[in-house]
Design a protein around this motif. Structure first.
Motif, PDB file in Angstrom:
ATOM      1  N   ALA A 338       0.831  -1.207   0.000  1.00 55.78           N
ATOM      2  CA  ALA A 338       0.000   0.000   0.000  1.00 55.78           C
ATOM      3  C   ALA A 338       0.866   1.257   0.000  1.00 55.78           C
ATOM      4  O   ALA A 338       0.595   2.220  -0.741  1.00 55.78           O
ATOM      5  CB  ALA A 338      -0.940  -0.015   1.203  1.00 55.78           C
ATOM      6  N   HIS A 339       1.898   1.274   0.822  1.00 53.91           N
ATOM      7  CA  HIS A 339       2.814   2.424   0.818  1.00 53.91           C
ATOM      8  C   HIS A 339       3.451   2.602  -0.563  1.00 53.91           C
ATOM      9  O   HIS A 339       3.569   3.721  -1.075  1.00 53.91           O
ATOM     10  CB  HIS A 339       3.900   2.228   1.878  1.00 53.91           C
ATOM     11  CG  HIS A 339       3.520   2.724   3.234  1.00 53.91           C
ATOM     12  ND1 HIS A 339       3.292   4.067   3.507  1.00 53.91           N
ATOM     13  CD2 HIS A 339       3.342   2.072   4.417  1.00 53.91           C
ATOM     14  CE1 HIS A 339       2.990   4.214   4.788  1.00 53.91           C
ATOM     15  NE2 HIS A 339       3.004   3.024   5.359  1.00 53.91           N
ATOM     16  N   ARG A 340       3.855   1.507  -1.159  1.00 53.51           N
ATOM     17  CA  ARG A 340       4.500   1.584  -2.480  1.00 53.51           C
ATOM     18  C   ARG A 340       3.507   2.022  -3.546  1.00 53.51           C
ATOM     19  O   ARG A 340       3.821   2.834  -4.430  1.00 53.51           O
ATOM     20  CB  ARG A 340       5.096   0.216  -2.833  1.00 53.51           C
ATOM     21  CG  ARG A 340       5.885   0.213  -4.126  1.00 53.51           C
ATOM     22  CD  ARG A 340       6.490  -1.156  -4.397  1.00 53.51           C
ATOM     23  NE  ARG A 340       6.520  -1.421  -5.828  1.00 53.51           N
ATOM     24  CZ  ARG A 340       6.491  -2.628  -6.371  1.00 53.51           C
ATOM     25  NH1 ARG A 340       6.425  -3.700  -5.583  1.00 53.51           N
ATOM     26  NH2 ARG A 340       6.545  -2.768  -7.681  1.00 53.51           N
ATOM     27  N   SER A 341       2.277   1.504  -3.476  1.00 57.73           N
ATOM     28  CA  SER A 341       1.244   1.901  -4.428  1.00 57.73           C
ATOM     29  C   SER A 341       0.996   3.404  -4.363  1.00 57.73           C
ATOM     30  O   SER A 341       0.895   4.078  -5.402  1.00 57.73           O
ATOM     31  CB  SER A 341      -0.054   1.144  -4.127  1.00 57.73           C
ATOM     32  OG  SER A 341      -1.140   1.691  -4.835  1.00 57.73           O
ATOM     33  N   ALA A 342       0.904   3.939  -3.142  1.00 60.27           N
ATOM     34  CA  ALA A 342       0.664   5.379  -2.986  1.00 60.27           C
ATOM     35  C   ALA A 342       1.833   6.193  -3.526  1.00 60.27           C
ATOM     36  O   ALA A 342       1.633   7.240  -4.162  1.00 60.27           O
ATOM     37  CB  ALA A 342       0.435   5.702  -1.510  1.00 60.27           C
ATOM     38  N   ALA A 343       3.040   5.734  -3.280  1.00 62.60           N
ATOM     39  CA  ALA A 343       4.228   6.473  -3.745  1.00 62.60           C
ATOM     40  C   ALA A 343       4.321   6.470  -5.272  1.00 62.60           C
ATOM     41  O   ALA A 343       4.730   7.473  -5.884  1.00 62.60           O
ATOM     42  CB  ALA A 343       5.477   5.858  -3.133  1.00 62.60           C
ATOM     43  N   GLU A 344       3.931   5.353  -5.893  1.00 61.53           N
ATOM     44  CA  GLU A 344       4.079   5.223  -7.344  1.00 61.53           C
ATOM     45  C   GLU A 344       2.800   5.559  -8.101  1.00 61.53           C
ATOM     46  O   GLU A 344       2.825   5.705  -9.329  1.00 61.53           O
ATOM     47  CB  GLU A 344       4.522   3.796  -7.682  1.00 61.53           C
ATOM     48  CG  GLU A 344       5.880   3.427  -7.070  1.00 61.53           C
ATOM     49  CD  GLU A 344       6.257   1.983  -7.351  1.00 61.53           C
ATOM     50  OE1 GLU A 344       5.537   1.307  -8.132  1.00 61.53           O
ATOM     51  OE2 GLU A 344       7.273   1.518  -6.797  1.00 61.53           O
ATOM     52  N   GLY A 345       1.672   5.650  -7.381  1.00 64.46           N
ATOM     53  CA  GLY A 345       0.395   5.960  -8.032  1.00 64.46           C
ATOM     54  C   GLY A 345      -0.107   4.851  -8.940  1.00 64.46           C
ATOM     55  O   GLY A 345      -0.703   5.119  -9.981  1.00 64.46           O
ATOM     56  N   VAL A 346       0.119   3.596  -8.530  1.00 59.31           N
ATOM     57  CA  VAL A 346      -0.281   2.469  -9.377  1.00 59.31           C
ATOM     58  C   VAL A 346      -0.970   1.402  -8.552  1.00 59.31           C
ATOM     59  O   VAL A 346      -0.866   1.356  -7.328  1.00 59.31           O
ATOM     60  CB  VAL A 346       0.954   1.847 -10.082  1.00 59.31           C
ATOM     61  CG1 VAL A 346       1.604   2.850 -11.026  1.00 59.31           C
ATOM     62  CG2 VAL A 346       1.969   1.346  -9.046  1.00 59.31           C
ATOM     63  N   VAL A 347      -1.690   0.526  -9.258  1.00 61.68           N
ATOM     64  CA  VAL A 347      -2.232  -0.682  -8.647  1.00 61.68           C
ATOM     65  C   VAL A 347      -1.151  -1.752  -8.707  1.00 61.68           C
ATOM     66  O   VAL A 347      -0.519  -1.950  -9.755  1.00 61.68           O
ATOM     67  CB  VAL A 347      -3.490  -1.161  -9.394  1.00 61.68           C
ATOM     68  CG1 VAL A 347      -4.001  -2.470  -8.793  1.00 61.68           C
ATOM     69  CG2 VAL A 347      -4.578  -0.098  -9.348  1.00 61.68           C
ATOM     70  N   LEU A 348      -0.918  -2.429  -7.594  1.00 60.01           N
ATOM     71  CA  LEU A 348       0.163  -3.411  -7.528  1.00 60.01           C
ATOM     72  C   LEU A 348      -0.389  -4.809  -7.312  1.00 60.01           C
ATOM     73  O   LEU A 348      -1.287  -5.015  -6.492  1.00 60.01           O
ATOM     74  CB  LEU A 348       1.126  -3.078  -6.379  1.00 60.01           C
ATOM     75  CG  LEU A 348       1.957  -1.801  -6.544  1.00 60.01           C
ATOM     76  CD1 LEU A 348       2.751  -1.534  -5.283  1.00 60.01           C
ATOM     77  CD2 LEU A 348       2.894  -1.921  -7.747  1.00 60.01           C
ATOM     78  N   PRO A 349       0.151  -5.798  -8.013  1.00 55.27           N
ATOM     79  CA  PRO A 349      -0.233  -7.190  -7.764  1.00 55.27           C
ATOM     80  C   PRO A 349       0.427  -7.680  -6.488  1.00 55.27           C
ATOM     81  O   PRO A 349       1.506  -7.224  -6.110  1.00 55.27           O
ATOM     82  CB  PRO A 349       0.304  -7.936  -8.991  1.00 55.27           C
ATOM     83  CG  PRO A 349       1.494  -7.121  -9.417  1.00 55.27           C
ATOM     84  CD  PRO A 349       1.134  -5.678  -9.120  1.00 55.27           C
ATOM     85  N   VAL A 350      -0.225  -8.612  -5.825  1.00 60.51           N
ATOM     86  CA  VAL A 350       0.343  -9.241  -4.634  1.00 60.51           C
ATOM     87  C   VAL A 350       1.120 -10.473  -5.074  1.00 60.51           C
ATOM     88  O   VAL A 350       0.543 -11.369  -5.707  1.00 60.51           O
ATOM     89  CB  VAL A 350      -0.758  -9.644  -3.625  1.00 60.51           C
ATOM     90  CG1 VAL A 350      -0.144 -10.335  -2.412  1.00 60.51           C
ATOM     91  CG2 VAL A 350      -1.534  -8.405  -3.200  1.00 60.51           C
ATOM     92  N   PRO A 351       2.413 -10.539  -4.773  1.00 57.33           N
ATOM     93  CA  PRO A 351       3.199 -11.708  -5.185  1.00 57.33           C
ATOM     94  C   PRO A 351       2.620 -12.986  -4.580  1.00 57.33           C
ATOM     95  O   PRO A 351       2.155 -13.004  -3.455  1.00 57.33           O
ATOM     96  CB  PRO A 351       4.602 -11.426  -4.631  1.00 57.33           C
ATOM     97  CG  PRO A 351       4.638  -9.953  -4.397  1.00 57.33           C
ATOM     98  CD  PRO A 351       3.235  -9.556  -4.046  1.00 57.33           C
TER      99      PRO A 351
END
Length: 353
Positions: A338-351
């Motif tokens: 979630a922190h990374r998604s907010a910083a990058e402004g993207v939806v991230l897949p969960v490994p």
């Protein structure tokens, strides 16, 4: 009758004083034997409330005399969760760690692996699994009262525009401070408990208060593998509060307002062995149905004491601990995403594992 298990409590701040100490003291089969705190004011408070407990200056005393205890509870600032838990495991002492388990998922994973290798029980204090509104929502979902669930909305919101000094406001990554780690550790855990594995994460994380060093306003969207969307809000700058829970299905919805009553009761000196513990008044009951056809649903009493009752049973009888620590590692992983998604402004897949 078997002798009570002796519990050593590390830390007597908010978590130790308000949650752990009174819950341990009220649990049959457990005895609050020792409290570690150096602060003179906290020592005085602890001595008045728990006169039979030893007051200890340093956690090293626990590790030097591990045979004096049967369980250690880590209620320290977040940066100390992993090192104190590792010390307990090395001493062969079962351990309860307050949430979040660790500041990073790799740290948490390594801690769980160490507990497994040593054969020492480890669990995490995810007490919000025993909130009354969550228990009620879970029952309604499992009974099919809502039909196929489409969306889950959950909020831990408050309006505290003035920054209160403390370690939760420190920006170092080892502190795991801010709303997302503090409140999100509960909200994410509850969502996963209800709806299972998460495939994707999107988040918006901000600092709204003047001078804030850590996030105080966050929104997290989780897409579960079963298609349910969980929308989670947390923060300190919400001037008007939304519903605490709203679960929407293709047959009905369930909505409830207001926080679980147990925390406020503990703050006020209440104990879970008192009559009426965890009960909310009828005017606080949630609503089930469709607009125009709604009915109230009695909120199941909250039961934080069930956590320590299950800990006692696990240590006595070998039953499972109340919270699998691997669940809490997964929660930390989602918070990191979630922190990374907010910083990058993207939806991230969960490994996937």
């Amino acid at each position: 009758m078997a002798e009570a298990l002796r519990v050593g409590l590390l830390g007597y701040g908010l978590a130790g004083r308000v949650f752990h100490a009174p819950l341990i003291a009220a649990t049959p089969g457990l005895r609050l034997d020792a409290i570690v705190t150096r602060d003179p004011e906290r020592r005085e408070q602890a001595g008045q409330l728990f006169p039979d407990a030893r007051l200890v200056d340093d956690a090293d005393e626990f590790w030097r005399t591990p045979d004096d205890l049967d369980l250690v509870v880590v209620a320290t600032p977040n940066r100390l969760h992993v090192p104190m838990a590792r010390a307990a495991l090395a001493a062969g002492l079962p351990v309860v760690v307050d949430k979040p388990l660790a500041a990073t998922a790799p740290e948490g994973r390594a801690l769980v692996d160490e507990a497994t290798e040593r054969g020492v029980p480890l669990t995490v204090f995810q007490n919000r699994r025993w909130d009354g509104d969550f228990l009620t929502a879970r029952r309604l979902v499992e009974q099919g009262e809502l039909g196929r669930v489409l969306r889950f909305e959950s909020r831990f919101e408050r309006f505290r525009p003035t920054i209160k000094p403390g370690w939760r406001e420190l920006a170092g990554p080892e502190e795991a401070g801010g709303a997302l780690f503090d409140l999100g550790a509960h909200l994410v855990d509850q969502a996963v408990q209800l709806f299972g594995r998460v495939d994707r994460v999107y988040a918006e994380v901000d600092r709204r208060r003047a001078g804030a060093a850590v996030d105080d306003d966050a929104f997290v969207a989780l897409t579960h593998a079963n298609g349910v969307h969980s929308h989670l809000w947390m923060g300190a700058m919400t001037a008007q509060l939304g519903p605490r829970l709203r679960v929407l299905g293709d047959r009905a919805g369930y909505t409830t307002y207001g926080l679980d009553v147990q925390e406020a009761a503990l703050h006020a000196g209440g104990r879970p062995d008192q009559p009426g513990w965890g009960e909310v008044p009828p005017e606080r009951y949630g609503m089930l149905g469709v607009d125009g056809d709604l009915r109230t649903v009695t909120t199941q009493p909250g039961s934080y004491q069930s956590f320590y009752a299950q800990v006692a049973a696990a240590l006595r009888d070998g039953t499972p601990m109340p919270v699998d620590p691997r669940d809490s590692v997964a929660t930390v992983e989602l918070i990191e995403l979630a922190h990374r998604s907010a910083a990058e402004g993207v939806v991230l897949p969960v490994p996937t594992a």
